[in-house]
Design an enzyme around this catalytic site. Structure first.
Site, short mmCIF file in Angstrom:
data_model
loop_
_atom_site.label_atom_id
_atom_site.label_comp_id
_atom_site.label_asym_id
_atom_site.label_seq_id
_atom_site.Cartn_x
_atom_site.Cartn_y
_atom_site.Cartn_z
N HIS A 201 0.80 -1.16 0.15
CA HIS A 201 0.05 -0.04 0.14
C HIS A 201 0.77 1.25 0.11
O HIS A 201 0.33 2.04 -0.39
CB HIS A 201 -1.12 0.01 1.16
CG HIS A 201 -1.94 -1.03 0.95
ND1 HIS A 201 -2.03 -2.23 1.30
CD2 HIS A 201 -3.08 -0.71 0.21
CE1 HIS A 201 -2.98 -2.84 0.84
NE2 HIS A 201 -3.71 -2.12 0.21
N ARG A 344 -15.63 1.03 -1.36
CA ARG A 344 -15.41 -0.09 -0.67
C ARG A 344 -15.35 0.04 0.76
O ARG A 344 -15.08 1.07 1.30
CB ARG A 344 -14.10 -0.66 -1.14
CG ARG A 344 -13.50 -1.68 -0.39
CD ARG A 344 -12.20 -2.11 -1.03
NE ARG A 344 -10.88 -1.63 -0.29
CZ ARG A 344 -9.73 -1.76 -0.58
NH1 ARG A 344 -9.60 -2.87 -1.46
NH2 ARG A 344 -8.85 -1.12 -0.09
N GLU A 447 -10.72 -11.45 -4.74
CA GLU A 447 -9.35 -11.11 -4.70
C GLU A 447 -8.76 -12.20 -3.93
O GLU A 447 -7.62 -12.27 -3.30
CB GLU A 447 -8.78 -9.78 -3.68
CG GLU A 447 -9.80 -9.35 -2.76
CD GLU A 447 -9.49 -7.90 -2.28
OE1 GLU A 447 -8.57 -7.41 -2.76
OE2 GLU A 447 -10.31 -7.51 -1.56
N ASP A 471 -4.25 -8.45 -4.43
CA ASP A 471 -4.37 -9.61 -3.47
C ASP A 471 -4.39 -10.84 -4.10
O ASP A 471 -3.97 -11.88 -3.75
CB ASP A 471 -5.61 -9.23 -2.43
CG ASP A 471 -4.96 -8.45 -1.34
OD1 ASP A 471 -4.02 -8.67 -0.63
OD2 ASP A 471 -5.66 -7.29 -1.04
#
Ligand code: PEP
Ligand code: MG
Length: 596
Positions: A201, A344, A447, A471
């Site tokens: 990230h 999300r 994912e 992911d």
């Protein structure tokens, strides 16, 4: 930024790591120092003190191993003095004044390992402080250095707030995504780290803020000193320490050329992402907060494909409530002015931590496989926070085209469980006569392999898919996305992945639901055409990547891309697949810069 007479005395050094965010930065080093790490302090029960001592010993062993590795490299390439300093640091790791003293504190004062370590280090510092001799007094920094390393190993990657000066290059062992998210506010020039992988990230945020970054440099924090002049080449993954004047001039020239190319690419902002034979692709943006929306629109985004709301939890001390979720969703909807906005629900855990999660001290051996994301939302620890978010999002859905997306769904059972919570929250809102969009679209992220394999079953029970390939690659290939030691295996064009993606696209088409890709591979100008050939008509990426991807797609035809995909899905290795794709792009004369 020029060279000073001090720089002239230093030798130019070059290090290679993983290129994660394109662009060239030239600036002075700002080392993220030990003073930024705040150790947590708490008492441990007497019957837990043995476990705490073991944790401390594990951190000591990990520190020793890291130093040994650094020494191995130095022995081959660098001077002897560094080698001896590191050996001295290793000896400190075995020193009774550090180890026995800390263990004593843990046991006798019933305190946690970090606190005990701090006390032991402070005691040693006190002894050094009392010494008259300058040389020995200076050795205080060595004990600090060793203490910091052990502390990092105890804490994972914890750091405090960063305050780098403008135009600095931040140099860190690793940075939390939360810290990286704050960096652009300080107008830093670039970022380099010892640890990290391409789709960590931290890397994603660096790209979103157009911050040139190289990670996985392994020992750069040992080599660079504060204020050293640095060049960060985020395209080739190269860092140059104390460059000579001709090297600086060369990179300045490249900076100017890149700026010119970007200006030309931005010219396609209002053109559709349409192939030459008329196939429309929707290019959406990924954002981490409402402040990124204007930039996304300026880069030509036609909607938000992924808003990572966990940053609402990661960048503040108090947990977000319904009002905050409502307000931020409204802000994004307003700024997107009628374009679709996919929000999300919070995807915390693994490398994305928030205060309440840390306080829970889950102590999981494998957090990437643990209580994270939707699992956390469904657990007692996260359920109320999740419901508050759903209430906020549903209320905002009355104001614009909001789509709710659940991350990390492993199968139909979990999808039904989150939909049940959503239904309960809807019922509550109805009972309170709070308006919301009764037909709000509800989708999931695919994912993990379990979801990809049963995409046909999932497609019957939701309104859209978005494939989280960051992911999906991690779990399909068993490659930790933040581990630089295995990042060479992290391959978006692996044939296994392409086949999974093709199956997901087919399942969605059969069920008649939209399917997009919001993982970082969508932003790669070499990979994006393959995704379109596989059947994806929506791609979501950092705003900065949109113009280049659009440029490549506008030069292709869907017919060609479908044929290309037929040829490459039967190739045995990612390497051969990549060669075939670049050969195709070269053949049609499309410049492709590779992954940003
Ligand atoms: C992904 O996994 O591809 C994704 C988009 O989500 P994140 O990177 O936030 O895990
Ligand atoms: Mg993900």
């Amino acid at each position: 930024m020029g060279r000073s007479s001090d720089d002239a005395r230093k030798v130019e050094l070059r290090r290679e790591g993983v290129a994660v965010s394109a662009g060239i930065a030239i600036g002075r080093a700002f080392l993220v120092g030990r003073d930024l790490i705040k150790e947590p302090r708490y008492h441990v029960e007497p019957d837990e003190s043995d476990a705490e001592v073991s944790r401390f010993h594990r951190a000591i062993a990990a520190s020793d191993k890291q130093l040994e590795k650094i020494k191995g490299k130095l022995a081959a390439s660098e001077g002897e003095s560094d080698f001896h300093i590191i050996t001295a640091h290793q000896l400190m790791l075995k020193d009774e004044h550090l180890v026995d003293a800390a263990v004593g504190y843990i046991k006798e004062e019933s305190i946690n390992a970090e606190w005990a370590l701090r006390k032991a280090v402070d005691d040693i510092r006190g002894v050094f402080d009392a010494i008259e001799d300058d040389y020995f007094r200076e050795r205080r920094s060595d004990i600090d250095f060793v203490g910091e390393r052990v502390l990092r190993n105890l804490l994972g990657k914890e750091t405090g707030p960063l305050r780098p000066p403008p135009d600095a290059v931040v140099v860190a062992y690793d940075l939390s995504p939360a810290d990286t998210a704050q960096l652009h506010k300080h107008a830093v020039a670039g970022l380099i780290t010892d640890a990290g992988g391409k789709t960590s990230h931290t890397a994603i945020i660096a790209r979103a803020h157009e911050l040139p970054a190289v990670v996985g440099l392994e020992d750069v924090t040992e080599v660079v000193e504060d204020d050293d002049l640095l060049i960060v080449d985020g395209v080739n993954g190269v860092v140059i320490i104390n460059p000579t004047a001709p090297t600086v001039a060369l990179y300045r020239d490249q900076q100017r050329k890149q700026a010119a190319i970007e200006a030309v690419l931005l010219g396609n902002k209002d053109l559709p992402a349409r192939t030459r034979d008329g196939a429309e692709v929707q290019l959406f943006c990924n954002i981490d907060g409402p402040d990124e929306v204007d930039d996304a629109v300026e880069h030509g985004a036609v909607g938000v494909g992924l808003y990572r709301t966990e940053y609402l939890f990661m960048t503040r001390d108090v947990v977000p409530d319904e009002a905050l979720h409502y307000d931020t969703a409204c802000q994004v909807l307003r700024r997107m002015a009628g374009r679709p906005v996919t929000i999300r629900t919070f995807d915390l855990g693994a490398d994305k931590l928030a205060g309440f999660l840390e306080a829970a001290r889950l102590d999981e051996a494998n957090p990437a496989l643990g209580l994270r994301s939707t699992r956390l939302c469904l657990a007692d620890l996260g359920r109320e926070l999740f419901r508050a978010q759903l209430r906020g999002l549903l209320r905002a859905s009355a104001l614009g085209p909001l789509r709710i997306m659940f991350p990390m769904i492993s199968g139909v059972g979990e999808l039904r469980a989150v939909k049940a919570v959503l239904d309960e929250v809807k019922a509550e809102l109805r009972a309170h006569e709070q308006p919301f969009d009764e037909h709000v679209k509800v989708g999931i992220m695919i994912e993990m392999p379990s979801a990809a394999v049963i995409a046909d079953l999932l497609a019957r029970e939701c309104d859209f898919f978005s494939i989280g390939t960051n992911d999906l690659i991690q779990y399909t290939m068993a490659v930790d996305r933040v581990n630089e030691l295995v990042s060479y295996l992290y391959e978006p064009l692996h044939p296994a992945l392409l086949r999974l993606l093709r199956d997901c696209a087919r399942a969605a088409h059969t069920a008649g639901i939209p399917v997009s890709i919001c993982g970082e591979m969508a932003a790669d100008p070499i990979v994006a055409p393959v995704l379109v050939g596989l059947g994806f008509t929506e791609l979501s990426m950092s705003a900065v990547a949109i113009p280049e991807v659009k440029g490549v797609l506008r030069a292709t035809t869907l017919v060609d891309l479908e044929k290309l995909v037929e040829r490459i899905v039967v190739l045995p290795t990612a390497h051969e697949i990549r060669d075939a794709v670049t050969a195709y792009l070269d053949q049609i004369g499309v410049p492709h810069g590779g992954h940003r």
